[in-house]
Design a protein around this motif. Structure first.
Motif, PDB file in Angstrom:
ATOM      1  N   ASP A 134     -32.249 -24.527  14.848  1.00 28.40           N
ATOM      2  CA  ASP A 134     -33.934 -23.724  16.052  1.00 28.40           C
ATOM      3  C   ASP A 134     -34.206 -24.208  16.832  1.00 28.40           C
ATOM      4  O   ASP A 134     -33.628 -24.015  17.862  1.00 28.40           O
ATOM      5  N   LEU A 135     -35.087 -25.491  16.834  1.00 31.41           N
ATOM      6  CA  LEU A 135     -35.496 -26.038  18.540  1.00 31.41           C
ATOM      7  C   LEU A 135     -33.906 -26.603  19.929  1.00 31.41           C
ATOM      8  O   LEU A 135     -33.750 -26.736  19.895  1.00 31.41           O
ATOM      9  N   LEU A 136     -33.365 -27.402  18.863  1.00 31.71           N
ATOM     10  CA  LEU A 136     -31.709 -27.620  18.878  1.00 31.71           C
ATOM     11  C   LEU A 136     -31.378 -26.528  20.124  1.00 31.71           C
ATOM     12  O   LEU A 136     -30.193 -26.258  21.267  1.00 31.71           O
ATOM     13  N   GLU A 137     -30.801 -25.151  19.277  1.00 23.35           N
ATOM     14  CA  GLU A 137     -30.370 -24.098  19.413  1.00 23.35           C
ATOM     15  C   GLU A 137     -30.959 -23.943  21.329  1.00 23.35           C
ATOM     16  O   GLU A 137     -30.728 -23.117  22.385  1.00 23.35           O
ATOM     17  N   ARG A 138     -32.690 -23.637  21.190  1.00 24.24           N
ATOM     18  CA  ARG A 138     -33.496 -23.438  22.353  1.00 24.24           C
ATOM     19  C   ARG A 138     -33.340 -23.998  23.105  1.00 24.24           C
ATOM     20  O   ARG A 138     -33.230 -23.556  24.796  1.00 24.24           O
ATOM     21  N   GLU A 139     -32.840 -25.402  23.223  1.00 24.11           N
ATOM     22  CA  GLU A 139     -33.327 -26.493  24.153  1.00 24.11           C
ATOM     23  C   GLU A 139     -31.550 -26.506  24.601  1.00 24.11           C
ATOM     24  O   GLU A 139     -31.366 -26.663  25.991  1.00 24.11           O
ATOM     25  N   LEU A 140     -31.045 -26.025  23.685  1.00 18.76           N
ATOM     26  CA  LEU A 140     -29.098 -26.088  25.349  1.00 18.76           C
ATOM     27  C   LEU A 140     -29.363 -24.810  25.162  1.00 18.76           C
ATOM     28  O   LEU A 140     -27.897 -24.413  26.242  1.00 18.76           O
ATOM     29  N   PHE A 141     -29.347 -23.538  24.810  1.00 11.90           N
ATOM     30  CA  PHE A 141     -29.295 -22.389  24.949  1.00 11.90           C
ATOM     31  C   PHE A 141     -30.103 -21.010  25.719  1.00 11.90           C
ATOM     32  O   PHE A 141     -30.236 -20.660  26.495  1.00 11.90           O
ATOM     33  N   ALA A 147     -38.619 -14.122  22.000  1.00 11.29           N
ATOM     34  CA  ALA A 147     -37.566 -13.767  20.874  1.00 11.29           C
ATOM     35  C   ALA A 147     -38.336 -15.022  19.773  1.00 11.29           C
ATOM     36  O   ALA A 147     -37.444 -14.838  18.671  1.00 11.29           O
ATOM     37  N   PHE A 148     -39.256 -15.254  20.050  1.00 10.26           N
ATOM     38  CA  PHE A 148     -39.944 -15.684  18.833  1.00 10.26           C
ATOM     39  C   PHE A 148     -41.391 -15.947  18.969  1.00 10.26           C
ATOM     40  O   PHE A 148     -41.756 -15.935  20.619  1.00 10.26           O
ATOM     41  N   PRO A 149     -42.413 -16.154  18.167  1.00  8.89           N
ATOM     42  CA  PRO A 149     -43.177 -16.445  18.104  1.00  8.89           C
ATOM     43  C   PRO A 149     -43.879 -17.941  19.326  1.00  8.89           C
ATOM     44  O   PRO A 149     -43.748 -18.930  18.638  1.00  8.89           O
ATOM     45  N   ARG A 153     -42.693 -17.237  27.469  1.00  5.69           N
ATOM     46  CA  ARG A 153     -41.675 -16.381  29.384  1.00  5.69           C
ATOM     47  C   ARG A 153     -40.778 -16.984  28.554  1.00  5.69           C
ATOM     48  O   ARG A 153     -40.200 -17.653  27.859  1.00  5.69           O
ATOM     49  N   THR A 154     -39.777 -16.440  29.762  1.00  7.43           N
ATOM     50  CA  THR A 154     -37.831 -17.028  29.387  1.00  7.43           C
ATOM     51  C   THR A 154     -37.906 -17.946  29.941  1.00  7.43           C
ATOM     52  O   THR A 154     -38.111 -18.679  31.197  1.00  7.43           O
ATOM     53  N   ARG A 155     -36.847 -18.921  29.313  1.00  6.29           N
ATOM     54  CA  ARG A 155     -36.750 -20.488  29.708  1.00  6.29           C
ATOM     55  C   ARG A 155     -35.068 -20.722  29.535  1.00  6.29           C
ATOM     56  O   ARG A 155     -34.075 -20.451  28.357  1.00  6.29           O
ATOM     57  N   PRO A 156     -34.532 -21.520  30.495  1.00 11.45           N
ATOM     58  CA  PRO A 156     -33.421 -21.836  30.561  1.00 11.45           C
ATOM     59  C   PRO A 156     -32.723 -22.643  29.318  1.00 11.45           C
ATOM     60  O   PRO A 156     -34.145 -23.209  30.238  1.00 11.45           O
ATOM     61  N   GLY A 157     -31.624 -23.110  29.180  1.00 10.60           N
ATOM     62  CA  GLY A 157     -31.390 -24.535  28.370  1.00 10.60           C
ATOM     63  C   GLY A 157     -30.623 -25.173  28.950  1.00 10.60           C
ATOM     64  O   GLY A 157     -30.108 -25.159  30.182  1.00 10.60           O
ATOM     65  N   LYS A 158     -30.053 -26.128  28.350  1.00 10.31           N
ATOM     66  CA  LYS A 158     -29.190 -26.836  29.181  1.00 10.31           C
ATOM     67  C   LYS A 158     -28.040 -26.673  30.058  1.00 10.31           C
ATOM     68  O   LYS A 158     -28.198 -27.260  30.896  1.00 10.31           O
ATOM     69  N   ARG A 193     -25.365 -17.825  25.710  1.00 13.39           N
ATOM     70  CA  ARG A 193     -26.367 -16.547  25.642  1.00 13.39           C
ATOM     71  C   ARG A 193     -27.438 -17.047  25.228  1.00 13.39           C
ATOM     72  O   ARG A 193     -27.519 -17.519  24.283  1.00 13.39           O
ATOM     73  N   ARG A 194     -28.771 -16.449  26.325  1.00 11.61           N
ATOM     74  CA  ARG A 194     -29.907 -17.143  25.968  1.00 11.61           C
ATOM     75  C   ARG A 194     -30.506 -16.780  23.961  1.00 11.61           C
ATOM     76  O   ARG A 194     -30.119 -15.374  23.678  1.00 11.61           O
ATOM     77  N   VAL A 195     -31.177 -17.501  23.307  1.00 11.63           N
ATOM     78  CA  VAL A 195     -31.200 -16.931  22.264  1.00 11.63           C
ATOM     79  C   VAL A 195     -32.695 -16.013  22.324  1.00 11.63           C
ATOM     80  O   VAL A 195     -33.479 -15.729  23.667  1.00 11.63           O
ATOM     81  N   GLY A 196     -31.854 -14.949  21.641  1.00  9.08           N
ATOM     82  CA  GLY A 196     -32.970 -13.323  21.990  1.00  9.08           C
ATOM     83  C   GLY A 196     -32.933 -12.824  22.614  1.00  9.08           C
ATOM     84  O   GLY A 196     -33.202 -11.515  23.266  1.00  9.08           O
ATOM     85  N   GLY A 197     -31.890 -13.010  24.084  1.00 13.57           N
ATOM     86  CA  GLY A 197     -30.631 -12.052  24.565  1.00 13.57           C
ATOM     87  C   GLY A 197     -29.331 -11.685  24.258  1.00 13.57           C
ATOM     88  O   GLY A 197     -29.535 -12.183  23.407  1.00 13.57           O
ATOM     89  N   ASP A 198     -29.058 -10.049  25.239  1.00  9.71           N
ATOM     90  CA  ASP A 198     -27.893  -9.665  24.751  1.00  9.71           C
ATOM     91  C   ASP A 198     -27.400  -9.908  25.832  1.00  9.71           C
ATOM     92  O   ASP A 198     -25.790 -10.020  25.647  1.00  9.71           O
ATOM     93  N   SER A 199     -27.455  -9.959  27.411  1.00 11.24           N
ATOM     94  CA  SER A 199     -26.883 -10.359  28.078  1.00 11.24           C
ATOM     95  C   SER A 199     -25.579 -12.068  27.860  1.00 11.24           C
ATOM     96  O   SER A 199     -26.257 -12.837  27.756  1.00 11.24           O
TER      97      SER A 199
END
Length: 377
Positions: A134-141, A147-149, A153-158, A193-199
């Motif tokens: 889950d942490l790897l997914e957030r870091e990459l995407f 999106a989670f507790p 704020r929105t954060r871009p991935g790698k 696609r960011r975690v918790g996002g649709d676009s």
């Protein structure tokens, strides 16, 4: 202009270039062919066919590739690897880099980035074995706010942050299967696609991947998806271990000594013929990383005899040393030793804990018996 050494392609289509290299081409030209380009290719390949005596006269160079890392091409194997990296740097396709731990896979990836048209943009590395899924997914995407507790704020991935640059995915076979599917989407559709996002977000990034494990075993055990493997495996660079390129050892020793002496503000120590021979005889299961640490210890302690003794085989220890050969056993030596030490430490801790509990239990029973036998006051 096509031959076993070079190939001309009608366009800059990446698939044609990769296929030409698979068939043995060492270079390529795009039509229409300019005379100066053709002459340059011919000169370069004629120079590469000179005899070994002429090659020895070439000055060996430590090539910086960024972030205090370097690439050394002292022997024919590494010169060929550099030529392949230079060629593949111009072909904007995924690349798989395979090699033992500490052999220099990241340096090769940085070299490819440096020689590519993306060199003016970011190079970022992500170790897929260092984070849970889950942490790897957030870091990459990246992720959207909420999106989670804790996602305030929105954060871009790698992939977003490396726009027009290069991302190295180290230990890609350790990536969870569902995340491998998301990575495949980036490779195929150039979208993220960011975690918790649709676009979906368009991403322009070159993906390099590296692994130190057995790819066939990873595929058989379903640790690495076949569709992802074949997508990443457009071309593979194999980084040889240090024991197969020992001609680099003197250059590496001098470079590490100079760098460490500057870092620790100490005068560099001499590298005697005896020390150089001992280093050449040693199998270096930890490759460049082990060599770097060896020089660091030698510089700090300043004892050549102790340094040479460190490289000698230890009796009844199975530790690699001079004369241990190319050592297929030594390839995973450091990991094996680390696991053994960890197991022994855990066993010792358990034994101590059990012994302590037994003593406490015996002491408790003895106290209770004393209390029963003591006369009432």
């Amino acid at each position: 202009a096509g031959s076993a050494r070079g190939a001309a392609v009608a366009s800059d289509d990446a698939q044609q270039q990769v296929e030409a290299m698979r068939l043995g081409a060492h270079d390529y030209l795009v039509r229409p062919i300019e005379e100066q380009q053709l002459e340059g290719v011919i000169r370069r390949h004629l120079a590469s066919t000179r005899d070994d005596a002429d090659s020895e006269l070439m000055s060996e160079k430590v090539e910086p590739v960024g972030d205090d890392m370097f690439f050394v091409a002292a022997g024919p194997v590494m010169r060929k690897l550099r030529a392949q990296a230079e060629l593949l740097a111009q072909v904007d396709v995924p690349l798989l880099i395979v090699g033992e731990p500490g052999s220099g896979k990241e340096a090769v990836a940085r070299l490819v980035h440096k020689l590519s048209v993306r060199s003016g943009f970011q190079f970022r590395k992500m170790n897929c074995a260092a984070l849970p899924g889950d942490l790897l997914e957030r870091e990459l995407f990246g992720y959207e706010a909420g999106a989670f507790p804790g996602a305030l704020r929105t954060r871009p991935g790698k992939f977003e942050l490396s726009e027009k640059g290069t991302v190295l995915l180290a230990e890609v076979a350790e990536m969870p299967s569902d995340l491998q599917g998301r990575l495949l989407e980036v490779l195929l559709e150039k979208q993220s696609r960011r975690v918790g996002g649709d676009s979906r977000l368009d991403v322009d990034v070159r993906i390099l991947a590296s692994t130190e494990g057995n790819l066939e075993q990873a595929l058989a055990e379903k640790k690495l998806r076949e569709d992802l493997y074949y997508r990443l495996n457009a071309f593979t660079l194999n980084v040889p271990p240090l024991r197969e390129r020992k001609e680099e050892i003197p250059i590496l020793l001098k470079h590490f000594m100079s760098r460490m002496a500057e870092r620790y503000a100490r005068p560099p120590l001499p590298l005697s013929p005896t020390l150089l021979q001992a280093c050449s005889d040693y199998s270096w299961p930890g490759n460049l990383r082990e060599l770097n640490n060896f020089i660091k210890r030698y510089l700090v302690l300043g004892d050549e005899k102790l340094a040479i003794h460190e490289l000698e085989p230890k009796p009844n220890s199975g530790a690699p040393g001079p004369g241990s050969g190319n050592g297929s056993e030594s390839a995973g030596g450091l990991k094996s030793l680390a696991r053994t030490a960890k197991d022994e430490a855990e066993a010792e801790a358990i034994a101590k804990s059990v012994g302590r509990n037994q003593l406490e239990s015996q002491a408790g029973r003895g106290l209770a018996q004393d209390q029963l036998q003591s006369p009432a006051v």
